[in-house]
Enzyme design. Structure first.
Site, PDB file in Angstrom:
ATOM      1  N   TYR A 203      -3.417  -2.952 -16.506  1.00  0.00           N
ATOM      2  CA  TYR A 203      -4.382  -1.852 -16.256  1.00  0.00           C
ATOM      3  C   TYR A 203      -4.015  -0.403 -16.494  1.00  0.00           C
ATOM      4  O   TYR A 203      -2.794  -0.271 -16.190  1.00  0.00           O
ATOM      5  CB  TYR A 203      -4.882  -2.118 -14.703  1.00  0.00           C
ATOM      6  CG  TYR A 203      -5.558  -3.302 -14.325  1.00  0.00           C
ATOM      7  CD1 TYR A 203      -6.814  -3.553 -14.898  1.00  0.00           C
ATOM      8  CD2 TYR A 203      -5.206  -4.241 -13.351  1.00  0.00           C
ATOM      9  CE1 TYR A 203      -7.666  -4.636 -14.498  1.00  0.00           C
ATOM     10  CE2 TYR A 203      -5.645  -5.623 -13.183  1.00  0.00           C
ATOM     11  CZ  TYR A 203      -7.086  -5.553 -13.734  1.00  0.00           C
ATOM     12  OH  TYR A 203      -7.732  -6.591 -13.373  1.00  0.00           O
TER      13      TYR A 203
ATOM     14  N   ARG B 228       8.529  10.206  19.103  1.00  0.00           N
ATOM     15  CA  ARG B 228       7.166   9.222  18.975  1.00  0.00           C
ATOM     16  C   ARG B 228       6.832   8.500  20.263  1.00  0.00           C
ATOM     17  O   ARG B 228       5.474   8.561  20.506  1.00  0.00           O
ATOM     18  CB  ARG B 228       7.810   8.006  17.939  1.00  0.00           C
ATOM     19  CG  ARG B 228       6.965   7.183  17.472  1.00  0.00           C
ATOM     20  CD  ARG B 228       7.427   6.087  16.506  1.00  0.00           C
ATOM     21  NE  ARG B 228       8.630   5.213  17.212  1.00  0.00           N
ATOM     22  CZ  ARG B 228       9.144   4.374  16.353  1.00  0.00           C
ATOM     23  NH1 ARG B 228       8.650   3.957  15.271  1.00  0.00           N
ATOM     24  NH2 ARG B 228       9.909   3.523  17.155  1.00  0.00           N
TER      25      ARG B 228
ATOM     26  N   LYS C  97       9.221  -9.030  15.915  1.00  0.00           N
ATOM     27  CA  LYS C  97       8.079  -8.401  15.757  1.00  0.00           C
ATOM     28  C   LYS C  97       7.333  -8.566  14.043  1.00  0.00           C
ATOM     29  O   LYS C  97       8.392  -8.868  13.175  1.00  0.00           O
ATOM     30  CB  LYS C  97       7.755  -7.145  16.194  1.00  0.00           C
ATOM     31  CG  LYS C  97       8.776  -5.906  15.303  1.00  0.00           C
ATOM     32  CD  LYS C  97       8.632  -4.596  15.673  1.00  0.00           C
ATOM     33  CE  LYS C  97       9.503  -3.711  14.894  1.00  0.00           C
ATOM     34  NZ  LYS C  97       9.562  -2.325  15.421  1.00  0.00           N
TER      35      LYS C  97
END
Length: 358
Positions: free
Chosen positions: A254, A130, A34
């Site tokens: 940054y 789940r 998957k």
């Protein structure tokens, strides 16, 4: 061409599948492919395991159709089952094994008009909460599915929540829950994920489902892949594209989160969060520059990241940079970034070319 490549070693994947088979002698194994084979490329991984894997496991019909196009005879398990009633017809046309994880899916299956019966895997919720039938609901639905013309094999599966935590009490409870329903008539049983394949022989049952271990990463926080006999399949490699001197007190990147505490050399690397490298990886996360360890300096940008080269005076523009791979485990990088190797591998984006060797 931008100097960033994910090298994928297909021989390592075959090796890791063989490790799973050796860990569970006499059992069959679904290779879990998957999520584009955990970022490694489903087409290439299925092709490399074409003559070796007993079957493949995927998350959705789209992934199943891709595997079927590559392997006409493979056993393919749809791990989450069908999301819409109409998908059962497609599953039958693709000759899939289908998980059924609750009453809604079971009812849709029994209402379906199918050209051929499906191999069905009833999913038991053993404690992860789940997906899956409760033990009581499983006992209620079992005879209905066993007698249904839509069902060929009737099988049982479940999934561990904490198999990666060795000796965990929940894992023992989940195994006990699974065993408690085996008085019912099932044709095949499957419980073990990678962690259980490697360390819980009692969970091996008839089919195991190696996932992350296929790709040479560890499911454990306290045992490395090499200790488990696994070989990393992906090496993410970039290049130093700039090197500059940074004075004491000057910042990099940054947010100016990294500030030089000594006269420093900082290199810029051709990889960023748009390539799948974790933006949240902190300063200090390891990389290899020319085979030597260096550390991230400042925030990861979209297309670049910076590394502290002060202790590598010979490092120069054009040097190879390994972000993770054969010499730097993806799990080590993930730990620094507060995540797991699964996430890093699956998030390598499509703009990073994969190059395969067998």
């Amino acid at each position: 061409m931008r100097p960033l490549v994910a090298h994928v070693d297909l021989a390592a994947i075959r090796h890791n599948y063989a490790v799973a088979k050796r860990c569970a002698p006499g059992r069959e194994a679904f290779a879990v492919v998957k999520a584009n084979a955990y970022g490694h490329g489903a087409r290439e991984v299925v092709s490399c395991l074409h003559d070796e894997a007993d079957g493949f496991a995927v998350a959705c019909l789209e992934e199943a159709a891709e595997v079927r196009a590559l392997h006409a005879g493979a056993r393919i398990l749809l791990l989450e089952g069908c999301f819409e009633p109409a998908e059962y017809l497609i599953a039958a046309q693709l000759r899939l094994d289908v998980a059924v994880q609750g009453p809604e899916q079971a009812q849709a299956l029994l209402a379906a008009q199918l050209p051929s019966a499906l191999n069905v895997w009833m999913k038991l919720d053993t404690g992860m909460h789940r997906l899956g039938f409760s033990p009581e609901a499983l006992r209620d639905w079992h005879p209905r599915l066993r007698q249904a013309p839509q069902v060929a094999e009737l099988n049982l599966m479940s999934h561990f929540a904490n198999a990666d935590l060795r000796g965990d009490e929940l894992t023992e409870d989940q195994v006990a829950c699974f065993l408690s329903v085996l008085d019912l008539d099932f044709d095949q049983r499957s419980l073990a994920n990678s962690a259980a394949v490697l360390t819980i022989p009692a969970a091996h049952m008839d089919w195991v489902r190696p996932g992350i271990m296929l790709y040479g990463a560890t499911p454990f926080s306290d045992i490395g892949a090499a200790e488990l006999g696994l070989r990393p399949a992906m090496s993410l490699e970039a290049q130093l594209i700039a090197v500059r001197e940074v004075a004491v007190g000057e910042s990099v990147g940054y947010g100016a989160t990294w500030v030089a505490e000594r006269p420093s050399r900082v290199g810029t690397v051709s990889c960023g969060y748009a390539d799948g490298y974790p933006r949240h990886a902190p300063s200090g996360t390891p990389v290899l520059v020319g085979g030597q360890r260096a550390a991230l300096a400042g925030r990861v940008s979209m297309d670049m990241l910076a590394v502290d080269l002060t202790d590598l005076p010979e490092a120069a523009v054009g040097d190879r940079v390994e972000l993770w791979g054969v010499n730097l485990p993806v799990d080590e990088v993930a730990a620094h970034a507060g995540t797991i190797g699964y996430e890093l591998l699956t998030k390598v984006t499509a703009r990073v070319p994969r190059r395969y060797r067998s």
